[in-house]
Scaffold this active site. Structure first.
Site, mmCIF file in Angstrom:
data_model
loop_
_atom_site.group_PDB
_atom_site.id
_atom_site.type_symbol
_atom_site.label_atom_id
_atom_site.label_comp_id
_atom_site.label_asym_id
_atom_site.label_seq_id
_atom_site.Cartn_x
_atom_site.Cartn_y
_atom_site.Cartn_z
ATOM 1 N N GLU A 186 54.550 -38.491 -11.285
ATOM 2 C CA GLU A 186 54.607 -37.094 -11.698
ATOM 3 C C GLU A 186 56.039 -36.711 -12.089
ATOM 4 O O GLU A 186 56.978 -37.031 -11.352
ATOM 5 C CB GLU A 186 54.136 -36.176 -10.562
ATOM 6 N N GLY A 245 60.429 -34.852 -1.744
ATOM 7 C CA GLY A 245 59.949 -34.841 -0.367
ATOM 8 C C GLY A 245 58.718 -35.687 -0.172
ATOM 9 O O GLY A 245 58.587 -36.422 0.808
ATOM 10 N N ALA A 246 57.775 -35.594 -1.134
ATOM 11 C CA ALA A 246 56.520 -36.338 -1.052
ATOM 12 C C ALA A 246 55.807 -36.218 -2.385
ATOM 13 O O ALA A 246 56.216 -35.458 -3.263
ATOM 14 C CB ALA A 246 55.646 -35.794 0.089
ATOM 15 N N MET A 247 54.714 -36.975 -2.543
ATOM 16 C CA MET A 247 53.936 -36.955 -3.783
ATOM 17 C C MET A 247 52.459 -37.112 -3.450
ATOM 18 O O MET A 247 52.070 -37.959 -2.649
ATOM 19 C CB MET A 247 54.409 -38.076 -4.723
ATOM 20 N N GLU A 248 51.623 -36.297 -4.119
ATOM 21 C CA GLU A 248 50.221 -36.122 -3.724
ATOM 22 C C GLU A 248 49.239 -37.093 -4.359
ATOM 23 O O GLU A 248 48.032 -36.800 -4.440
ATOM 24 C CB GLU A 248 49.778 -34.690 -4.072
ATOM 25 N N ASN A 249 49.669 -38.273 -4.808
ATOM 26 C CA ASN A 249 48.752 -39.242 -5.423
ATOM 27 C C ASN A 249 47.419 -39.233 -4.665
ATOM 28 O O ASN A 249 47.389 -39.330 -3.443
ATOM 29 C CB ASN A 249 49.335 -40.649 -5.365
ATOM 30 N N HIS A 281 51.093 -29.698 2.788
ATOM 31 C CA HIS A 281 51.287 -29.470 1.349
ATOM 32 C C HIS A 281 50.585 -30.550 0.520
ATOM 33 O O HIS A 281 49.807 -30.252 -0.393
ATOM 34 C CB HIS A 281 52.789 -29.469 1.053
ATOM 35 N N GLU A 282 50.851 -31.808 0.864
ATOM 36 C CA GLU A 282 50.296 -32.905 0.061
ATOM 37 C C GLU A 282 48.768 -32.987 0.182
ATOM 38 O O GLU A 282 48.077 -33.320 -0.790
ATOM 39 C CB GLU A 282 50.934 -34.237 0.444
ATOM 40 N N HIS A 302 47.041 -30.491 -1.948
ATOM 41 C CA HIS A 302 46.990 -30.953 -3.336
ATOM 42 C C HIS A 302 45.743 -31.787 -3.633
ATOM 43 O O HIS A 302 45.351 -31.903 -4.802
ATOM 44 C CB HIS A 302 48.212 -31.819 -3.648
#
Length: 918
Positions: free
Chosen positions: A178, A312-316, A348-349, A352
């Site tokens: 992303e 911070g993080a990624m919602e794959n 949060h993730e 998503h």
């Protein structure tokens, strides 16, 4: 040859818009000619068929079959992708994305031709030419072979490393796509609305495991000792949500109520730090399935801590990736704030997985539909699953952060145009996240919890596995059916409300309204205009539809009123002695009480502050000092308002008031106002004296947070009792050779005091190098950057640039830490100027949040006209890059705001402090 050229020209004329792009950006390549296959036709005579940044819509991807073979020794990967495409107009061209990939073969299956591939690097696109027309209404299989080195940095398919406790370096490969980096891992239609299914196969050595969005359905042994993992076909999703990791990590696993398998992965020696994340993830998934009333659509959810990770993080979907500090929790070294952070990021993730993954924005201009919702759902989910964390106390600060940004002329609307990758990356900012969350909070309270929840469920169901935009959300919320009847967004006066008209004023124009309140007998006179802390806007025609709330001393009822014009009035009655507008700050607007309004509020706070909720007290403090910055209120009035703080027992308003005093202290100590700095320090200490007794992790979350902040502030102000106690703890830690576990909430303060001496600083750096706790390392790094020795600060910056001892992922944070130090103030800025090109290269994307934070953070405390000129000159020297960045304008606006504050308030503050001392 001439026939092929004629065919191409005819196709460009009839089927494509903007066929002929700049020849200078075009490259032509073709695959080697495999023996026995016809050679490609006419590549030398072809020109790139598409000139726009966004891909043409005449070819739609349906399914990707992706095979990858990463090599963690050579640091390269090869692969092939077979894309099933649906052709909507006759064409000889397929245009898709590719960046940094060497294409070795491209063909349409069953056409028996190796096809020429044209590259347009400036648009990160390739064009594949088929001499046979691809017919409208037909489906084809596009097959491409490719290879590349692992990407440098944190995007695309990139390498990461970690060290074991024995000093051995181990390598893994991970992805972060992303917003526009899937094209760095495989050729694809890399736009959010091109959703498709993905079948992925990964080849690996037996000492590694591979992970992707879906579970493995089988593993096949190949020649040469390799294994090939076959993952189940994915649900329909956007390319930026595809993910894969090849590593040697260990995991812990549990199952949700509905049978979803949840696993947390981390480096083997950090396995013990994964248990809290597992508990949170299971609880959160259970909560979201119930709240959204939509089952999580995948059979598993993996969460993995990647050692090198910029955000911070990624919602794959099904494989969320995290910084280690955002997923790992070590009870021995992680503070209560660390625990809260891990909880919120996971919330949060996982939000998503519905907002963003199940329903995705049509284009990046509406990224707030992903990020604003996920940011807001952090609070809703954590409040429901971990009420003891008191997350509602942090929502106010989310909105305060948004106001700080939105009150500058350099702000932007929530929904803003974004076309190229730099513009798209810049959309991941305070406006999309924090302002988006706060506008949703206001909307939820305006519509009621029940209507809001039912409306977003309706939205998610209607657009599942598809794409949506602003209007789709408003339509879903506007007509909610509850208990068998429709509620057409009626408000207290029962008139029909146009929700789209209301919300467009919040999402399609920038800024935040200031509501000015004047008491005239039984009535309140109201005016609204844009609230700005810098120059006046060139366009004065700003108007919001504001859901006002207010309460008076005559009743505990919260009254509501929708303000839709520039001026308005409300009847409150003669008997009300005070009125508080924006109850509990559920609305996103600033309030100014004219005439004696602020005197009335200051008197109320002194005499009966608990008549107002802690949120209202915090809101008043925040608004008062914001109005001072904008020149609407005298600093004396704001200081009088917080004169009650010694009576305050609640953490949030107390820290809000102290936070402003600390901000003034930090600003003034950097301009060498020694006497004023000393007097202000004495004034700040007064409310703290009774809070310095306990150095432990005991008490509620709020008490622990207060203790941590207050002790840090007291030692920063060189308060002798604080320094003595911190030194005592530090000496005990040193004598234990770093094996003593300090109270986690005060460890950073203890380290910071200890770092002021050579032996302490060097011992901390040695511990930093070997610690397996990222939470501890972060505290130590904060302490190291607090040193008053500029040579040590310079050494840290150099270590950050080298990226070995201090990882590149922490470089932007390191620079900001040094910049906050009065001794590192100009040091950090000069470092950025000197190493600008290398910083941009290391942090990969010009529009990345790291670059944004560096530019805004290093200049954020500058407050003189000379500083402003210096920064403007530097921005002029990098004009080509600076002109692409909104961050440069934000930085300049912040500096102008600081200059105005010093000019207006420095002498007023000096006089006020002198009066207090007398």
């Amino acid at each position: 040859m001439a026939l092929v050229k004629l065919l191409e020209l005819l196709l460009c004329s009839f089927f494509l818009v903007g066929c002929h792009s700049s020849q200078s950006s075009q490259q032509v390549s073709s695959a080697p000619h495999p023996k026995g296959e016809p050679s490609p036709l006419g590549e030398d005579n072809l020109s790139f068929p598409w000139s726009r940044l966004r891909l043409p819509r005449y070819i739609i991807p349906l399914h990707y079959h992706l095979v990858l073979q990463p090599n963690l020794t050579t640091l390269r990967f090869t692969g092939s992708v077979q894309i099933q495409i649906d052709v909507q107009n006759n064409s000889n061209w397929v245009v898709l994305h590719s960046k940094g990939l060497q294409i070795s073969k491209a063909t349409i299956l069953d056409h028996n031709f190796v096809l020429p591939v044209l590259h347009n690097p400036s648009h990160e696109q390739i064009g594949i030419f088929s001499p046979r027309v691809l017919s409208s209404g037909q489906k084809y299989f596009l097959y491409i072979e490719f290879g590349a080195e692992f990407a440098e940095g944190f995007y695309g398919f990139y390498k990461s490393t970690y060290k074991t406790s024995k000093g051995e370096t181990r390598t893994l490969a991970s992805t972060h796509f992303e917003p526009t980096s899937a094209r760095m891992a495989f050729p694809c239609f890399d736009e959010p609305s091109f959703k498709a299914n993905f079948s992925i196969q990964i080849r690996r050595s037996p000492q590694y495991i591979s992970l992707s969005n879906m579970p493995i359905v089988k593993t096949v042994e190949l020649h040469g000792g390799l294994l090939e993992d076959h993952f189940a076909p994915s649900v329909k999703m956007s390319t930026y949500l595809v993910a894969f990791v090849i590593c040697d990590f260990k995991s812990v696993t549990a199952t949700t109520t509905s049978g979803i398998k949840v696993s947390i992965y981390a480096a083997p020696e950090k396995w013990e730090q994964t248990h809290y994340a597992l508990e949170v993830a299971v609880k959160m998934l259970d909560f979201y399935e119930e709240y959204f009333n939509i089952p999580y659509p995948l059979p598993k959810q993996d969460l993995i801590a990647i050692p090198d990770f910029q955000s911070g993080a990624m919602e794959n979907w099904g494989l969320t990736t995290y910084r280690e500090t955002s997923l790992l929790y070590d009870p021995l070294t992680s503070s209560v704030s660390d625990k809260l952070w891990v909880t919120m990021v996971i919330g949060h993730e996982l939000a998503h997985q519905w907002f963003g993954n199940l329903v995705t924005m049509k284009w990046w201009n509406d990224i707030w539909l992903n990020e604003g919702f996920a940011r807001y759902m952090e609070f809703i989910s954590a409040e429901a699953t971990y009420p003891n964390l008191k997350v509602e106390e942090y929502l106010l600060h989310t909105c305060f952060a948004a106001i700080g940004h939105d009150s500058l002329n350099s702000s932007r609307p929530i929904s803003s145009p974004a076309e190229n990758p730099t513009q798209i990356k810049e959309m991941f900012d305070t406006v999309s996240y924090e302002k988006g969350a706060c506008v949703l909070h206001m909307l939820r309270h305006f519509l009621t919890d029940e209507v809001f929840q039912s409306g977003i469920v309706r939205y998610l169901r209607k657009y599942s596995f598809g794409n949506a935009q602003n209007q789709d959300l408003w339509d879903s919320l506007a007509n909610v059916r509850l208990n068998g009847r429709f509620l057409h967004c009626q408000h207290s006066h029962r008139e029909h409300l146009d929700l789209t008209a209301i919300m467009n004023t919040w999402t399609l124009q920038k800024g935040i309204p200031l509501v000015t309140v004047t008491r005239k007998g039984p009535r309140l006179l109201l005016r609204q205009h844009r609230f700005l802390k810098t120059v006046l806007p060139s366009d004065p025609h700003f108007l919001w539809h504001i859901p006002l709330t207010y309460r008076t001393d005559t009743s505990s009822i919260i009254h509501r009123h929708l303000m839709t014009s520039t001026s308005d009035s409300i009847h409150i009655g003669e008997e009300a002695s005070w009125v508080k507008i924006n109850s509990d700050m559920t609305g996103y607007y600033v309030v100014h009480y004219e005439d004696d309004g602020w005197d009335v509020m200051a008197k109320l706070m002194r005499e009966n502050h608990t008549a107002l909720s802690y949120k209202d007290r915090t809101h008043l403090i925040h608004n008062a000092f914001q109005l001072v910055s904008a020149g609407h209120l005298s600093l004396n009035k704001a200081m009088d308002l917080i004169g009650y703080l010694q009576l305050e027992k609640h953490t949030v308003p107390l820290l809000e008031g102290l936070g402003y005093l600390e901000a003034f202290y930090n600003l003034i100590e950097k301009i060498n106002e020694l006497e004023l700095t000393k007097d202000l320090g004495v004034r700040i200490r007064q409310p703290l004296l009774c809070m310095l007794q306990t150095w432990s992790d005991s008490g509620s979350v709020s008490e622990r947070r207060l203790r941590s902040e207050v002790l840090s502030l007291a030692c920063h102000l060189d308060y002798p009792p604080c320094l003595e106690r911190a030194n005592q703890h530090f000496q005990e830690w040193l004598q234990s050779n770093g094996t003593l576990n300090l109270p986690t909430d005060v460890a950073e303060t203890v380290y910071s005091v200890g770092a002021q001496h050579d032996h302490g600083w060097n011992s901390l750096l040695d511990t930093y190098k070997i610690s397996l706790s990222e939470a501890q390392k972060n505290k130590i790094l904060q302490a190291l950057t607090s040193s008053r020795d500029t040579e040590k600060l310079q050494r840290l910056l150099q270590l950050g640039l080298e990226g070995k001892v201090i990882r590149s992922q922490d470089l932007s944070s390191l620079i900001l830490m040094v910049a906050r130090n009065p001794k590192g103030h100009y040091l950090a800025w000069n470092f950025v100027k000197k190493n600008w090109d290398e910083l941009v290269e290391k942090l990969v994307f010009l529009g990345s949040f790291s670059i944004r934070h560096i530019l805004i953070g290093t200049t954020g405390q500058f407050s003189s006209p000379d500083d402003l000129i210096e920064v403007q000159l530097f921005f002029e020297s990098i004009k080509e890059q600076a002109s692409q960045l909104r961050a440069t304008q934000i930085a300049l606006d912040n500096m102008k705001k600081n200059i105005r504050w010093i000019q207006r308030n420095l002498e007023i503050l000096r006089k006020w402090l002198n009066e207090q001392i007398k």
